[in-house]
Design an enzyme around this catalytic site. Structure first.
Site, mmCIF file in Angstrom:
data_model
loop_
_atom_site.group_PDB
_atom_site.id
_atom_site.type_symbol
_atom_site.label_atom_id
_atom_site.label_comp_id
_atom_site.label_asym_id
_atom_site.label_seq_id
_atom_site.Cartn_x
_atom_site.Cartn_y
_atom_site.Cartn_z
ATOM 1 N N GLY A 147 0.803 -1.211 0.000
ATOM 2 C CA GLY A 147 0.000 0.000 0.000
ATOM 3 C C GLY A 147 0.833 1.257 0.000
ATOM 4 O O GLY A 147 1.293 1.726 -1.051
ATOM 5 N N CYS A 148 1.050 1.823 1.173
ATOM 6 C CA CYS A 148 1.697 3.128 1.271
ATOM 7 C C CYS A 148 3.174 3.091 0.891
ATOM 8 O O CYS A 148 3.694 4.062 0.345
ATOM 9 C CB CYS A 148 1.513 3.689 2.676
#
Length: 204
Positions: A147-148
Site C-alpha cells: 500500500g503506502c
C-alpha cells in the site's frame, strides 16, 4: 537475473549523493495488538527501521516520518475512506489514538508529514522538503509494502528521487503479498535493497 517480468525490466537506479530516510506509517494502528490495521509480525521491520534510523541520525541524514490524519467528519478523505471505512480510525479526535507514531518516535527537527492517501507525496509538502534539502535518494521503510510503501516509492521515482525500498524494514499482512510487491517494485519503480546495503550508504 532478469526476474519474472523479463529482461526488459532489469535496470538499477543506483545511489545518489544525498540520501534521506522515510519512515512510513509506523503508527499504533499497525504495530499494536488490537489495532484496526494490525500486522501479524511487524517487529522485524521495526527493528530494521530502528537500525537505519540510528545510522541516519548519527551521520546527519534527513529523516522524514508519515502518519495518516483526517479532519473531523472525514471531509478530506475523499473516496479513499469510502473504499476503506476502517480509515475512520485516523479521524482527528477518534478514540484509541491509533494514528500516534510508535514504537519508534520522531526526533527533534525531523519532519512529520500528515497524509490522507497512500502516497507520502500526494497532496503533501514532502517533495518540496526533500528537494530543498538536496535529497536525491530516498531510503523507504514502513508499512504496508503493498500500500503506502509501494505508492510512495512510485511517487519518489515520479519526482526524480531514487527510491530504495529496504526489504527487511517493510511489512505487510502476508509474506506472499510482501514479497510479490517487492518483486514488482524492484522490476519497475525502485531498487529493493537489503538492510546492510542501506546501512552502508547511510554511514558513508
Amino acid at each position: 537475473m532478469s526476474g519474472p517480468h523479463g529482461s526488459a525490466f532489469s535496470g538499477r537506479l543506483g545511489w545518489g549523493a544525498r540520501p534521506a530516510l522515510l519512515v512510513i506509517d509506523l503508527v499504533r494502528a499497525y504495530t499494536e495488538p488490537g489495532g484496526p490495521f494490525e500486522l501479524p509480525s511487524p517487529q522485524p521491520a521495526i527493528e530494521a527501521t530502528r537500525r537505519l534510523l540510528e545510522a541516519a541520525r548519527t551521520h546527519g541524514h534527513p529523516v522524514v516520518w508519515t502518519s495518516v490524519v483526517f479532519t473531523r467528519g472525514l471531509a478530506d478523505g475523499g473516496l479513499f475512506v469510502r473504499k476503506v471505512p476502517a480509515l475512520a480510525a485516523f479521524e482527528e479526535g477518534a478514540e484509541g489514538g491509533w494514528g500516534e507514531i510508535g514504537p519508534l518516535k520522531p526526533g527533534p527537527g525531523e519532519v512529520v508529514v500528515a497524509k490522507q492517501y497512500a502516497s507520502a507525496f500526494f497532496g503533501t509538502s514532502l517533495a518540496s522538503t526533500l528537494v530543498t534539502s538536496g535529497v536525491d535518494t530516498l531510503v523507504v521503510t514502513g508499512v504496508s509494502t503493498s500500500g503506502c510503501v509501494r505508492a510512495s516509492a512510485m511517487d519518489a521515482l515520479n519526482h526524480g528521487i531514487r527510491p530504495k525500498v529496504v526489504r527487511q524494514a517493510c511489512a505487510d499482512r502476508a509474506e506472499a503479498v510482501h514479497e510479490n510487491n517487492l518483486v514488482d517494485l524492484d522490476a519497475k519503480y525502485a531498487d529493493v535493497v537489503d538492510v546492510e546495503e542501506a546501512l552502508a550508504h547511510l554511514v558513508s
